[in-house]
Design a protein around this motif. Structure first.
Motif, PDB file in Angstrom:
ATOM      1  N   GLU A   1      43.292  41.734  43.064  1.00 14.23           N
ATOM      2  CA  GLU A   1      42.170  42.100  42.525  1.00 14.23           C
ATOM      3  C   GLU A   1      42.512  42.247  40.784  1.00 14.23           C
ATOM      4  O   GLU A   1      41.249  41.758  40.139  1.00 14.23           O
ATOM      5  CB  GLU A   1      41.642  43.336  42.971  1.00 14.23           C
ATOM      6  CG  GLU A   1      40.967  43.309  44.536  1.00 14.23           C
ATOM      7  CD  GLU A   1      41.133  44.643  45.111  1.00 14.23           C
ATOM      8  OE1 GLU A   1      41.085  45.931  44.445  1.00 14.23           O
ATOM      9  OE2 GLU A   1      40.464  44.742  46.359  1.00 14.23           O
ATOM     10  N   ALA A   2      43.324  42.636  40.500  1.00 14.81           N
ATOM     11  CA  ALA A   2      43.766  43.297  39.126  1.00 14.81           C
ATOM     12  C   ALA A   2      43.885  41.747  38.331  1.00 14.81           C
ATOM     13  O   ALA A   2      43.645  41.673  37.033  1.00 14.81           O
ATOM     14  CB  ALA A   2      44.800  44.055  38.793  1.00 14.81           C
ATOM     15  N   THR A   3      44.364  40.773  38.892  1.00 10.82           N
ATOM     16  CA  THR A   3      44.688  39.472  38.311  1.00 10.82           C
ATOM     17  C   THR A   3      43.550  38.385  38.339  1.00 10.82           C
ATOM     18  O   THR A   3      43.694  37.363  38.066  1.00 10.82           O
ATOM     19  CB  THR A   3      45.887  38.896  38.709  1.00 10.82           C
ATOM     20  OG1 THR A   3      45.839  38.732  40.172  1.00 10.82           O
ATOM     21  CG2 THR A   3      47.183  39.749  38.346  1.00 10.82           C
ATOM     22  N   SER A   4      42.375  38.785  39.010  1.00 10.71           N
ATOM     23  CA  SER A   4      41.129  38.037  38.937  1.00 10.71           C
ATOM     24  C   SER A   4      40.172  38.265  37.906  1.00 10.71           C
ATOM     25  O   SER A   4      39.949  39.149  37.538  1.00 10.71           O
ATOM     26  CB  SER A   4      40.446  38.291  40.570  1.00 10.71           C
ATOM     27  OG  SER A   4      41.593  38.212  41.651  1.00 10.71           O
ATOM     28  N   SER A   5      39.747  37.063  37.749  1.00 13.50           N
ATOM     29  CA  SER A   5      38.430  36.949  36.828  1.00 13.50           C
ATOM     30  C   SER A   5      37.240  37.844  37.233  1.00 13.50           C
ATOM     31  O   SER A   5      37.054  37.651  38.491  1.00 13.50           O
ATOM     32  CB  SER A   5      38.164  35.442  36.348  1.00 13.50           C
ATOM     33  OG  SER A   5      36.650  35.744  35.820  1.00 13.50           O
ATOM     34  N   THR A   6      36.363  38.314  36.582  1.00 14.20           N
ATOM     35  CA  THR A   6      35.275  39.349  37.038  1.00 14.20           C
ATOM     36  C   THR A   6      34.030  38.565  36.436  1.00 14.20           C
ATOM     37  O   THR A   6      33.080  38.956  36.538  1.00 14.20           O
ATOM     38  CB  THR A   6      35.278  40.346  35.930  1.00 14.20           C
ATOM     39  OG1 THR A   6      34.987  40.146  34.876  1.00 14.20           O
ATOM     40  CG2 THR A   6      36.451  41.286  36.352  1.00 14.20           C
ATOM     41  N   ALA A   7      34.201  37.046  36.277  1.00 14.41           N
ATOM     42  CA  ALA A   7      33.085  36.256  35.741  1.00 14.41           C
ATOM     43  C   ALA A   7      32.375  35.927  37.063  1.00 14.41           C
ATOM     44  O   ALA A   7      32.617  35.697  38.145  1.00 14.41           O
ATOM     45  CB  ALA A   7      33.386  35.005  35.594  1.00 14.41           C
TER      46      ALA A   7
ATOM     47  N   ALA B   1      30.010  34.432  39.960  1.00 11.52           N
ATOM     48  CA  ALA B   1      29.999  33.253  40.455  1.00 11.52           C
ATOM     49  C   ALA B   1      28.683  32.139  39.771  1.00 11.52           C
ATOM     50  O   ALA B   1      27.776  32.591  39.689  1.00 11.52           O
ATOM     51  CB  ALA B   1      29.610  32.948  42.204  1.00 11.52           C
ATOM     52  N   GLY B   2      29.392  30.939  39.431  1.00  8.97           N
ATOM     53  CA  GLY B   2      28.196  29.920  39.260  1.00  8.97           C
ATOM     54  C   GLY B   2      28.291  29.766  37.501  1.00  8.97           C
ATOM     55  O   GLY B   2      27.504  29.019  37.193  1.00  8.97           O
ATOM     56  N   LEU B   3      28.824  30.603  36.954  1.00  7.50           N
ATOM     57  CA  LEU B   3      28.862  30.498  35.387  1.00  7.50           C
ATOM     58  C   LEU B   3      29.601  29.192  35.011  1.00  7.50           C
ATOM     59  O   LEU B   3      30.688  28.949  35.614  1.00  7.50           O
ATOM     60  CB  LEU B   3      29.476  31.587  34.839  1.00  7.50           C
ATOM     61  CG  LEU B   3      28.918  33.060  34.509  1.00  7.50           C
ATOM     62  CD1 LEU B   3      29.653  33.969  33.782  1.00  7.50           C
ATOM     63  CD2 LEU B   3      27.399  32.675  33.913  1.00  7.50           C
ATOM     64  N   PRO B   4      28.920  28.387  34.367  1.00  9.00           N
ATOM     65  CA  PRO B   4      29.834  27.233  33.607  1.00  9.00           C
ATOM     66  C   PRO B   4      31.057  27.422  33.027  1.00  9.00           C
ATOM     67  O   PRO B   4      31.699  26.584  33.182  1.00  9.00           O
ATOM     68  CB  PRO B   4      28.677  26.619  32.556  1.00  9.00           C
ATOM     69  CG  PRO B   4      27.987  27.695  32.365  1.00  9.00           C
ATOM     70  CD  PRO B   4      27.669  28.584  33.389  1.00  9.00           C
ATOM     71  N   MET B   5      31.231  28.423  32.174  1.00  8.47           N
ATOM     72  CA  MET B   5      32.623  28.720  31.919  1.00  8.47           C
ATOM     73  C   MET B   5      32.713  30.213  31.814  1.00  8.47           C
ATOM     74  O   MET B   5      32.035  31.000  31.821  1.00  8.47           O
ATOM     75  CB  MET B   5      32.532  27.979  30.507  1.00  8.47           C
ATOM     76  CG  MET B   5      31.557  28.969  29.504  1.00  8.47           C
ATOM     77  SD  MET B   5      31.725  28.411  27.687  1.00  8.47           S
ATOM     78  CE  MET B   5      33.125  28.817  27.045  1.00  8.47           C
ATOM     79  N   GLU B   6      34.130  30.628  31.816  1.00 12.71           N
ATOM     80  CA  GLU B   6      34.453  31.876  31.988  1.00 12.71           C
ATOM     81  C   GLU B   6      34.522  32.783  30.309  1.00 12.71           C
ATOM     82  O   GLU B   6      34.994  32.086  29.538  1.00 12.71           O
ATOM     83  CB  GLU B   6      35.990  32.185  32.408  1.00 12.71           C
ATOM     84  CG  GLU B   6      36.336  33.621  32.344  1.00 12.71           C
ATOM     85  CD  GLU B   6      37.716  33.701  32.936  1.00 12.71           C
ATOM     86  OE1 GLU B   6      38.101  34.524  33.832  1.00 12.71           O
ATOM     87  OE2 GLU B   6      38.615  33.289  32.177  1.00 12.71           O
ATOM     88  N   LEU B   7      33.758  33.556  30.195  1.00 11.49           N
ATOM     89  CA  LEU B   7      33.621  34.441  28.937  1.00 11.49           C
ATOM     90  C   LEU B   7      34.933  35.225  28.735  1.00 11.49           C
ATOM     91  O   LEU B   7      35.452  35.685  29.597  1.00 11.49           O
ATOM     92  CB  LEU B   7      32.447  35.308  28.941  1.00 11.49           C
ATOM     93  CG  LEU B   7      30.897  34.411  28.950  1.00 11.49           C
ATOM     94  CD1 LEU B   7      29.943  35.632  29.096  1.00 11.49           C
ATOM     95  CD2 LEU B   7      30.839  33.573  27.741  1.00 11.49           C
ATOM     96  N   PRO B   8      35.298  35.399  27.574  1.00  9.76           N
ATOM     97  CA  PRO B   8      36.503  36.122  27.288  1.00  9.76           C
ATOM     98  C   PRO B   8      36.506  37.536  27.936  1.00  9.76           C
ATOM     99  O   PRO B   8      37.585  38.113  28.462  1.00  9.76           O
ATOM    100  CB  PRO B   8      36.511  36.352  25.922  1.00  9.76           C
ATOM    101  CG  PRO B   8      35.808  35.357  25.160  1.00  9.76           C
ATOM    102  CD  PRO B   8      34.705  35.123  26.258  1.00  9.76           C
ATOM    103  N   GLU B   9      35.403  38.312  28.036  1.00 11.54           N
ATOM    104  CA  GLU B   9      35.453  39.522  28.507  1.00 11.54           C
ATOM    105  C   GLU B   9      35.386  39.536  30.194  1.00 11.54           C
ATOM    106  O   GLU B   9      36.054  40.556  30.775  1.00 11.54           O
ATOM    107  CB  GLU B   9      34.132  40.420  28.179  1.00 11.54           C
ATOM    108  CG  GLU B   9      32.559  39.801  28.590  1.00 11.54           C
ATOM    109  CD  GLU B   9      32.151  38.852  27.794  1.00 11.54           C
ATOM    110  OE1 GLU B   9      30.929  38.568  27.689  1.00 11.54           O
ATOM    111  OE2 GLU B   9      32.890  38.260  26.909  1.00 11.54           O
ATOM    112  N   HIS B  10      35.404  38.314  30.607  1.00 17.95           N
ATOM    113  CA  HIS B  10      35.522  38.245  32.207  1.00 17.95           C
ATOM    114  C   HIS B  10      36.948  37.903  32.767  1.00 17.95           C
ATOM    115  O   HIS B  10      37.279  37.900  33.903  1.00 17.95           O
ATOM    116  CB  HIS B  10      34.588  37.235  32.659  1.00 17.95           C
ATOM    117  CG  HIS B  10      33.050  37.636  32.482  1.00 17.95           C
ATOM    118  ND1 HIS B  10      32.266  36.737  32.407  1.00 17.95           N
ATOM    119  CD2 HIS B  10      32.635  38.976  32.587  1.00 17.95           C
ATOM    120  CE1 HIS B  10      31.114  37.530  32.371  1.00 17.95           C
ATOM    121  NE2 HIS B  10      31.205  38.888  32.661  1.00 17.95           N
TER     122      HIS B  10
END
Length: 322
Positions: free
Chosen positions: A265-271, A273-282
């Protein structure tokens, strides 16, 4: 009593190799590195870190007053940079506050029952020795194993034997305990072992000691170990500075699965689902330091039998929370 003879810290060199870079990084940044031993025990790991890293600040946590006393004697030469706190390991934030620091650079959790508790027969942790059914890691508070056996219904006993001991004969053993306590209270480990052995089918008597999983389940229930672990890992991760590391040593599959899940859980992105790209805060705030769970090598297992079941997992903070 020579603690170095009776207590060999598990995976000591590997723990130093994994946590040392975080301590060195803090020193390179001009800060006093903070090392937290969340399960102090008799202080073997802590002593080694204090010797190898002469400038670190050390904080040791343990719920067992006897462990704190023994570790305090062992770590007396380092008293000027060490703080020992009587608390369960999920109380890490409060322990840091007591020590006057606001973060940790390296944290070690060495889970399960300690050598001290296993070796003191009167604590009731070991099924091989007849003793009062206590099993409290902190003998100054909480319910005992005898209390559990006297007050829990058949369904609750079965539940903890299945969940915490992964015991296939949980129902059979629960019924046997309920029947036996109608005659006299279960107050000693020897009688519980006899009940379990009598309830074990002949075909299964050679498939490991019948008391092993039941004693494990009782110990976890009495001390609330898995609930504490589920709180402790997130609490520890919140205290880590960037570059800070946490190493966890587990000794049974149930604990290790908890640690694996919490690390995932700690090493997973919080973005979402469906976003075209991962934002830095995620982006994930942590990364795994080892792939899967590491085991003790054959040489260490031969030297220290208590290292045989160990599973090591490690994680590092790579960025601050958004």
């Amino acid at each position: 009593m020579n603690l170095r003879d009776i207590h060999v810290p598990v995976l000591l060199e590997r723990c130093i190799a994994l946590l040392g870079p975080a301590l060195q990084r803090a020193a390179d940044e001009g800060r006093t590195a903070v090392y937290v031993d969340g399960t102090l025990g008799m202080g073997g790991h802590s002593e080694a870190f204090l010797e190898r890293f002469p400038d670190i600040r050390h904080i040791g946590l343990d719920r067992d007053p006897d462990a704190l006393r023994i570790a305090g004697e062992r770590l007396a030469p380092f008293a000027d940079r060490s703080t020992l706190v009587h608390t369960v390991y999920d109380g890490i934030a409060e322990a840091l506050e007591i020590a006057g620091v606001d973060h940790a650079d390296a944290i070690l959790y060495d889970l399960g029952v300690s050598s001290l508790q296993l070796d003191e027969a009167e604590r009731g942790f070991a099924y091989a020795q007849d003793a009062p059914l206590d099993m409290r890691m902190d003998p100054t508070q909480g319910i005992t194993a005898a209390d559990v056996l006297a007050s829990y219904g058949e369904g609750d006993l079965r539940r903890i034997f299945e969940r915490y001991g992964e015991e296939k004969l949980a129902g059979r053993y629960a019924r046997a305990i309920i029947a036996a306590r109608q005659e006299t209270p279960l107050e000693r480990s020897g009688r519980l072992v006899d009940i379990l052995q009598a309830a074990t089918p002949a075909a299964l008597k050679n498939a490991g000691h019948p008391a092993k999983r039941v004693f494990q389940a009782l110990r976890i229930e009495v001390n609330g170990e898995l609930a504490a672990l589920e709180r402790a890992i997130p609490a520890a991760l919140r205290t880590l500075s960037v570059g800070g590391r946490l190493v966890v040593l587990s000794y049974q599959s149930l604990e290790d699965r908890f640690v694996k899940r919490l690390f995932a859980e700690a090493t997973s992105s919080t973005a979402p689902a469906g976003l075209p790209m991962e934002l830095p805060e995620h982006a994930a705030q942590f990364r795994l330091l080892v792939k899967g769970a590491e085991l003790a090598g054959d040489d260490e297992a031969a030297l220290n039998p208590r290292a045989k079941p160990v599973r090591l997992r490690a994680i590092e903070r790579v960025r601050e929370a958004a």
